[in-house]
Design a protein around this motif. Structure first.
Motif, mmCIF file in Angstrom:
data_model
loop_
_atom_site.group_PDB
_atom_site.id
_atom_site.type_symbol
_atom_site.label_atom_id
_atom_site.label_comp_id
_atom_site.label_asym_id
_atom_site.label_seq_id
_atom_site.Cartn_x
_atom_site.Cartn_y
_atom_site.Cartn_z
ATOM 1 N N VAL A 304 0.862 -1.187 0.000
ATOM 2 C CA VAL A 304 0.000 0.000 0.000
ATOM 3 C C VAL A 304 0.895 1.233 0.000
ATOM 4 O O VAL A 304 1.766 1.380 0.861
ATOM 5 N N GLU A 305 0.675 2.114 -0.976
ATOM 6 C CA GLU A 305 1.473 3.330 -1.077
ATOM 7 C C GLU A 305 0.612 4.505 -1.515
ATOM 8 O O GLU A 305 -0.460 4.319 -2.107
ATOM 9 N N MET A 306 1.106 5.703 -1.287
ATOM 10 C CA MET A 306 0.456 6.919 -1.777
ATOM 11 C C MET A 306 1.210 7.394 -3.016
ATOM 12 O O MET A 306 1.768 8.488 -3.068
ATOM 13 N N ASN A 307 1.228 6.545 -4.011
ATOM 14 C CA ASN A 307 1.864 6.813 -5.297
ATOM 15 C C ASN A 307 1.396 5.736 -6.274
ATOM 16 O O ASN A 307 0.540 4.914 -5.932
ATOM 17 N N ALA A 308 1.984 5.712 -7.461
ATOM 18 C CA ALA A 308 1.552 4.750 -8.484
ATOM 19 C C ALA A 308 2.250 3.406 -8.370
ATOM 20 O O ALA A 308 2.031 2.526 -9.202
ATOM 21 N N GLY A 309 3.084 3.240 -7.346
ATOM 22 C CA GLY A 309 3.802 1.984 -7.146
ATOM 23 C C GLY A 309 5.296 2.176 -7.274
ATOM 24 O O GLY A 309 5.845 2.091 -8.368
ATOM 25 N N GLN A 310 5.974 2.445 -6.140
ATOM 26 C CA GLN A 310 7.415 2.677 -6.159
ATOM 27 C C GLN A 310 8.131 1.724 -5.205
ATOM 28 O O GLN A 310 8.986 0.942 -5.630
ATOM 29 N N MET A 311 7.759 1.736 -3.923
ATOM 30 C CA MET A 311 8.374 0.791 -2.986
ATOM 31 C C MET A 311 8.081 -0.648 -3.387
ATOM 32 O O MET A 311 8.854 -1.563 -3.061
ATOM 33 N N ILE A 312 6.991 -0.870 -4.099
ATOM 34 C CA ILE A 312 6.631 -2.238 -4.504
ATOM 35 C C ILE A 312 7.762 -2.903 -5.275
ATOM 36 O O ILE A 312 7.939 -4.123 -5.192
ATOM 37 N N GLU A 313 8.577 -2.134 -5.983
ATOM 38 C CA GLU A 313 9.695 -2.724 -6.724
ATOM 39 C C GLU A 313 10.700 -3.356 -5.767
ATOM 40 O O GLU A 313 11.237 -4.431 -6.033
ATOM 41 N N ASP A 314 10.962 -2.696 -4.633
ATOM 42 C CA ASP A 314 11.878 -3.260 -3.646
ATOM 43 C C ASP A 314 11.265 -4.473 -2.957
ATOM 44 O O ASP A 314 11.983 -5.415 -2.593
ATOM 45 N N VAL A 315 9.963 -4.449 -2.749
ATOM 46 C CA VAL A 315 9.293 -5.619 -2.156
ATOM 47 C C VAL A 315 9.405 -6.806 -3.110
ATOM 48 O O VAL A 315 9.741 -7.922 -2.698
ATOM 49 N N ARG A 316 9.128 -6.593 -4.377
ATOM 50 C CA ARG A 316 9.208 -7.681 -5.364
ATOM 51 C C ARG A 316 10.622 -8.221 -5.487
ATOM 52 O O ARG A 316 10.831 -9.436 -5.615
ATOM 53 N N LEU A 317 11.619 -7.343 -5.449
ATOM 54 C CA LEU A 317 13.008 -7.809 -5.481
ATOM 55 C C LEU A 317 13.322 -8.643 -4.243
ATOM 56 O O LEU A 317 14.065 -9.622 -4.320
ATOM 57 N N SER A 318 12.746 -8.256 -3.107
ATOM 58 C CA SER A 318 13.017 -8.973 -1.857
ATOM 59 C C SER A 318 12.438 -10.377 -1.871
ATOM 60 O O SER A 318 13.078 -11.331 -1.434
ATOM 61 N N VAL A 319 11.199 -10.526 -2.365
ATOM 62 C CA VAL A 319 10.555 -11.846 -2.332
ATOM 63 C C VAL A 319 10.976 -12.713 -3.512
ATOM 64 O O VAL A 319 10.779 -13.932 -3.492
ATOM 65 N N ASN A 320 11.520 -12.075 -4.555
ATOM 66 C CA ASN A 320 12.127 -12.813 -5.680
ATOM 67 C C ASN A 320 11.174 -13.838 -6.300
ATOM 68 O O ASN A 320 11.553 -14.968 -6.597
ATOM 69 N N GLY A 321 9.902 -13.452 -6.453
ATOM 70 C CA GLY A 321 8.938 -14.310 -7.129
ATOM 71 C C GLY A 321 8.375 -15.442 -6.301
ATOM 72 O O GLY A 321 7.615 -16.274 -6.821
ATOM 73 N N ARG A 322 8.702 -15.508 -5.032
ATOM 74 C CA ARG A 322 8.230 -16.637 -4.206
ATOM 75 C C ARG A 322 6.727 -16.575 -3.957
ATOM 76 O O ARG A 322 6.077 -17.608 -3.833
#
Length: 382
Positions: A304-322
């Motif tokens: 959840v963010e107040m933007n179009a999706g920025q921190m989500i990139e770091d979350v996705r890199l962290s979980v690495n598709g799991r």
């Protein structure tokens, strides 16, 4: 003792009490109260305050003061931070400590004065030219903003780097009960050994620069800076977890988004959904390892963010598709409501349960096929 404090003013007072000796800035909503507070408080304490002619001038004044080892700070909001980017890159490369407060507003362009989190890329990823990252801390309450600001000067000096307090207009403008830290004494503080305060008794001159014309020398200097960033990543990861012990689903949000998400997570748990929340406090360094661990536990995540999706990139890199990573965001100064986030949580859980039933059905079918194969093989042997 707690008192009712406004976010911007509380941050300013925390900086004063942390020993901030110089402040340079330029007014821009929604952080102007911070500058206004400093314009009264700093001269009263016989410390330096100057309203610069622009953000470009302000950041370069900060640079000059930082080179002397003075505890120095500036603050601004989104388009103002954009104007500071060249100076920020110079300051990082010169390894002088400073504190920067960014009270984010809606954009892009001049946008509006409403709260946003759309500076994430600009601030967390470095923003200016070159390979660098400031240490970025994101409070979700006025008290947390006070505590992080008070500590930020120590962190800046420890690593000789830039520390950014990144918050949105909600936290800057809201009033909450909070407790201020004690006032630190400034008297008789020795200058750091690297500072530009005259040669004194040293047997060498101090030189602060960010220019290395020989590429091999510049590369080696970059390697040194990267080793410092590796040390920061090792020691300064910060986050808060809520209800993650038994969580089957995870929500991730920072600052105001994390605060709103916590209300929605509590509502979801009251309805029997096993949902947890991870709220990153350090955006650089990011809590990558903890998210990777939780990816082995939960079925999916919602950012959840107040933007179009920025921190989500770091979350996705962290979980690495799991696990699947979903997103819900509001833009342009809009703040998500708990009901909106709860709706997204319900959908995430619903999809997760459907997927669970599909897997169970497949397992049952595979079990039946395997049983039939065993019977056929047994009949052939007979």
């Amino acid at each position: 003792m707690k008192q009712l404090l406004k976010g911007n003013e509380a941050i300013a007072e925390a900086a004063v009490r942390a020993g901030c000796e110089a402040y340079f800035g330029y007014p821009i909503t929604p952080q102007t109260e911070l500058l206004e507070y400093m314009s009264k408080r700093m001269p009263d304490l016989k410390r330096a305050f100057l309203q610069a002619e622009s953000e470009v001038a302000a950041i370069n004044m900060v640079y000059g003061a930082a080179c002397t080892g003075t505890r120095v700070m500036t603050s601004s909001s989104s388009p103002g931070i954009s104007l500071m980017m060249e100076g920020i890159s110079y300051i990082f490369a010169s390894e002088v400590p400073m504190v920067l407060v960014d009270v984010m507003r809606g954009g892009p362009g001049l946008g509006n004065i409403a709260p946003s989190q759309a500076d994430y890329f600009q601030v967390v990823k470095g923003g200016g030219h070159g390979d660098y990252h400031p240490l970025v801390l994101a409070p979700a309450t006025v008290q947390e903003a006070i505590d992080l600001t008070y500590e930020s000067f120590d962190l800046a000096e420890k690593y000789r780097t830039i520390v950014v307090i990144l918050l949105d207009g909600c936290i800057g403008q809201m009033m909450e009960p909070a407790e201020l830290p004690p006032m630190r004494a400034l008297a008789n503080q020795p200058a750091p050994s690297w500072a530009l305060r005259g040669k004194g008794e040293r047997d060498r001159k101090n030189i602060i620069t960010s220019i290395y014309l020989v590429p091999e020398v510049e590369e080696e200097y970059n390697r040194k800076l990267q080793r410092k960033l590796a040390e920061i990543r090792l020691n300064e990861v910060r986050y808060h977890e809520y209800f993650t012990d038994d969580a089957e689903y995870l929500v991730v949000g920072f600052g105001t988004s994390g605060r709103v998400a916590l209300t929605a997570v509590k509502q979801a748990r009251a309805r029997g959904m096993k949902v947890g929340l991870l709220r990153p406090i350090s955006l650089y360094p990011f809590p990558t390892q903890r998210l990777e661990e939780l990816a082995h536990q939960v079925k999916s995540m919602l950012v959840v963010e107040m933007n179009a999706g920025q921190m989500i990139e770091d979350v996705r890199l962290s979980v690495n598709g799991r696990v699947p990573v979903r997103f819900y965001g509001r833009m342009g100064g809009m703040v998500p409501l708990p009901d909106e986030v709860l709706k997204e949580i319900r959908e995430m859980v619903s999809v997760g349960e459907e997927t669970k039933h599909i897997h169970l059905d497949l397992q049952n079918e595979l079990g039946e096929w395997n049983a039939m194969d065993d019977l056929e093989v047994e009949e052939e042997w007979r």
